[in-house]
Write a protein that holds these residues in place. Structure first.
Motif, PDB file in Angstrom:
ATOM      1  N   MET A 193       0.858  -1.172   0.000  1.00 47.28           N
ATOM      2  CA  MET A 193       0.000   0.000   0.000  1.00 47.28           C
ATOM      3  C   MET A 193       0.904   1.235   0.000  1.00 47.28           C
ATOM      4  SD  MET A 193      -2.898   1.210   2.728  1.00 47.28           S
ATOM      5  CE  MET A 193      -4.065  -0.029   2.304  1.00 47.28           C
ATOM      6  N   ASP A 194       0.593   2.143  -0.856  1.00 48.67           N
ATOM      7  CA  ASP A 194       1.349   3.380  -0.968  1.00 48.67           C
ATOM      8  C   ASP A 194       1.155   4.231   0.285  1.00 48.67           C
ATOM      9  OD1 ASP A 194       1.241   6.298  -3.062  1.00 48.67           O
ATOM     10  OD2 ASP A 194       2.973   5.237  -2.269  1.00 48.67           O
ATOM     11  N   GLY A 195       2.177   4.965   0.682  1.00 46.96           N
ATOM     12  CA  GLY A 195       2.106   5.789   1.884  1.00 46.96           C
ATOM     13  C   GLY A 195       1.036   6.862   1.817  1.00 46.96           C
ATOM     14  N   PHE A 196       0.834   7.443   0.636  1.00 48.58           N
ATOM     15  CA  PHE A 196      -0.187   8.476   0.491  1.00 48.58           C
ATOM     16  C   PHE A 196      -1.595   7.895   0.605  1.00 48.58           C
ATOM     17  CE2 PHE A 196       3.361  10.673  -1.681  1.00 48.58           C
ATOM     18  CZ  PHE A 196       3.397  11.799  -0.858  1.00 48.58           C
ATOM     19  N   VAL A 197      -1.779   6.693   0.114  1.00 51.37           N
ATOM     20  CA  VAL A 197      -3.081   6.034   0.236  1.00 51.37           C
ATOM     21  C   VAL A 197      -3.377   5.748   1.704  1.00 51.37           C
ATOM     22  CG1 VAL A 197      -4.404   3.967  -0.361  1.00 51.37           C
ATOM     23  CG2 VAL A 197      -2.969   5.058  -2.080  1.00 51.37           C
ATOM     24  N   ALA A 198      -2.378   5.249   2.440  1.00 49.79           N
ATOM     25  CA  ALA A 198      -2.562   4.980   3.866  1.00 49.79           C
ATOM     26  C   ALA A 198      -2.861   6.268   4.624  1.00 49.79           C
ATOM     27  CB  ALA A 198      -1.316   4.308   4.432  1.00 49.79           C
ATOM     28  N   LEU A 199      -2.157   7.344   4.302  1.00 50.20           N
ATOM     29  CA  LEU A 199      -2.408   8.631   4.948  1.00 50.20           C
ATOM     30  C   LEU A 199      -3.810   9.138   4.618  1.00 50.20           C
ATOM     31  CD1 LEU A 199      -1.276  10.973   6.632  1.00 50.20           C
ATOM     32  CD2 LEU A 199      -0.454  11.970   4.499  1.00 50.20           C
ATOM     33  N   TYR A 200      -4.233   8.963   3.388  1.00 55.18           N
ATOM     34  CA  TYR A 200      -5.582   9.365   2.971  1.00 55.18           C
ATOM     35  C   TYR A 200      -6.642   8.588   3.754  1.00 55.18           C
ATOM     36  CZ  TYR A 200      -9.684  10.001   0.027  1.00 55.18           C
ATOM     37  OH  TYR A 200     -10.935  10.283  -0.421  1.00 55.18           O
ATOM     38  N   ILE A 201      -6.434   7.289   3.935  1.00 56.93           N
ATOM     39  CA  ILE A 201      -7.384   6.464   4.673  1.00 56.93           C
ATOM     40  C   ILE A 201      -7.456   6.900   6.132  1.00 56.93           C
ATOM     41  CG2 ILE A 201      -7.808   4.118   5.528  1.00 56.93           C
ATOM     42  CD1 ILE A 201      -6.733   3.123   2.816  1.00 56.93           C
ATOM     43  N   VAL A 202      -6.324   7.174   6.743  1.00 54.99           N
ATOM     44  CA  VAL A 202      -6.311   7.622   8.146  1.00 54.99           C
ATOM     45  C   VAL A 202      -7.017   8.966   8.282  1.00 54.99           C
ATOM     46  CG1 VAL A 202      -4.797   8.418  10.006  1.00 54.99           C
ATOM     47  CG2 VAL A 202      -4.290   6.297   8.815  1.00 54.99           C
ATOM     48  N   MET A 203      -6.735   9.890   7.370  1.00 58.95           N
ATOM     49  CA  MET A 203      -7.383  11.207   7.446  1.00 58.95           C
ATOM     50  C   MET A 203      -8.887  11.097   7.220  1.00 58.95           C
ATOM     51  SD  MET A 203      -4.472  13.526   5.543  1.00 58.95           S
ATOM     52  CE  MET A 203      -5.617  14.791   5.139  1.00 58.95           C
ATOM     53  N   LEU A 204      -9.304  10.265   6.274  1.00 61.89           N
ATOM     54  CA  LEU A 204     -10.724  10.066   6.009  1.00 61.89           C
ATOM     55  C   LEU A 204     -11.416   9.425   7.210  1.00 61.89           C
ATOM     56  CD1 LEU A 204     -12.966  10.322   3.899  1.00 61.89           C
ATOM     57  CD2 LEU A 204     -12.337   8.039   3.094  1.00 61.89           C
ATOM     58  N   ALA A 205     -10.781   8.442   7.830  1.00 62.54           N
ATOM     59  CA  ALA A 205     -11.353   7.796   9.015  1.00 62.54           C
ATOM     60  C   ALA A 205     -11.463   8.780  10.178  1.00 62.54           C
ATOM     61  CB  ALA A 205     -10.497   6.596   9.414  1.00 62.54           C
ATOM     62  N   ALA A 206     -10.451   9.622  10.357  1.00 65.67           N
ATOM     63  CA  ALA A 206     -10.498  10.610  11.435  1.00 65.67           C
ATOM     64  C   ALA A 206     -11.616  11.618  11.206  1.00 65.67           C
ATOM     65  CB  ALA A 206      -9.155  11.329  11.548  1.00 65.67           C
ATOM     66  N   PHE A 207     -11.767  12.083   9.985  1.00 70.73           N
ATOM     67  CA  PHE A 207     -12.832  13.041   9.671  1.00 70.73           C
ATOM     68  C   PHE A 207     -14.208  12.412   9.871  1.00 70.73           C
ATOM     69  CE2 PHE A 207     -15.830  14.835   6.560  1.00 70.73           C
ATOM     70  CZ  PHE A 207     -15.878  16.145   7.033  1.00 70.73           C
ATOM     71  N   CYS A 208     -14.392  11.202   9.343  1.00 70.07           N
ATOM     72  CA  CYS A 208     -15.691  10.524   9.494  1.00 70.07           C
ATOM     73  C   CYS A 208     -15.994  10.244  10.961  1.00 70.07           C
ATOM     74  CB  CYS A 208     -15.700   9.218   8.702  1.00 70.07           C
ATOM     75  SG  CYS A 208     -15.739   9.460   6.930  1.00 70.07           S
ATOM     76  N   GLY A 209     -14.995   9.799  11.712  1.00 75.29           N
ATOM     77  CA  GLY A 209     -15.196   9.537  13.133  1.00 75.29           C
ATOM     78  C   GLY A 209     -15.586  10.789  13.889  1.00 75.29           C
TER      79      GLY A 209
END
Length: 95
Positions: A1-17
């Motif tokens: 998994m690309d680092g930017f994709v992982a960062l995007y997923i973490v940021m999206l999860a934090a925003f949704c949470g």
């Protein structure tokens, strides 16, 4: 998994949470806290599995830290939930 994709997923999860939790009524915080404690228990199990597959010293250190912080978070959540539930108990001496 690309680092930017992982960062995007973490940021999206934090925003949704944040969006979901901020809309929860006060009366539902105790059941929500109990459910999140369950999820933290699963996170600890996942961290232990990741630690078991660690090969380098750095991976083992990060895995150990993940297990330690996850366990502390789960235990702390149960302590807070217990204190919140104590507030709803009626005292027998009061009339």
């Amino acid at each position: 998994m690309d680092g930017f994709v992982a960062l995007y997923i973490v940021m999206l999860a934090a925003f949704c949470g944040h969006e979901i939790i901020s809309r929860v009524p006060v009366i539902l915080h105790t059941p929500l806290m109990s459910g999140s404690n369950f999820v933290h228990g699963i996170v600890v199990v996942g961290a232990m599995v990741a630690l078991a597959h660690a090969d380098t010293t750095t991976e083992r250190a990060i895995g150990f830290l993940a297990v330690l912080l996850g366990a502390g978070n789960a235990v702390g959540g149960y302590v807070v939930t217990e204190r919140m539930l104590e507030m709803f108990k009626s005292s027998k001496g009061a009339n």
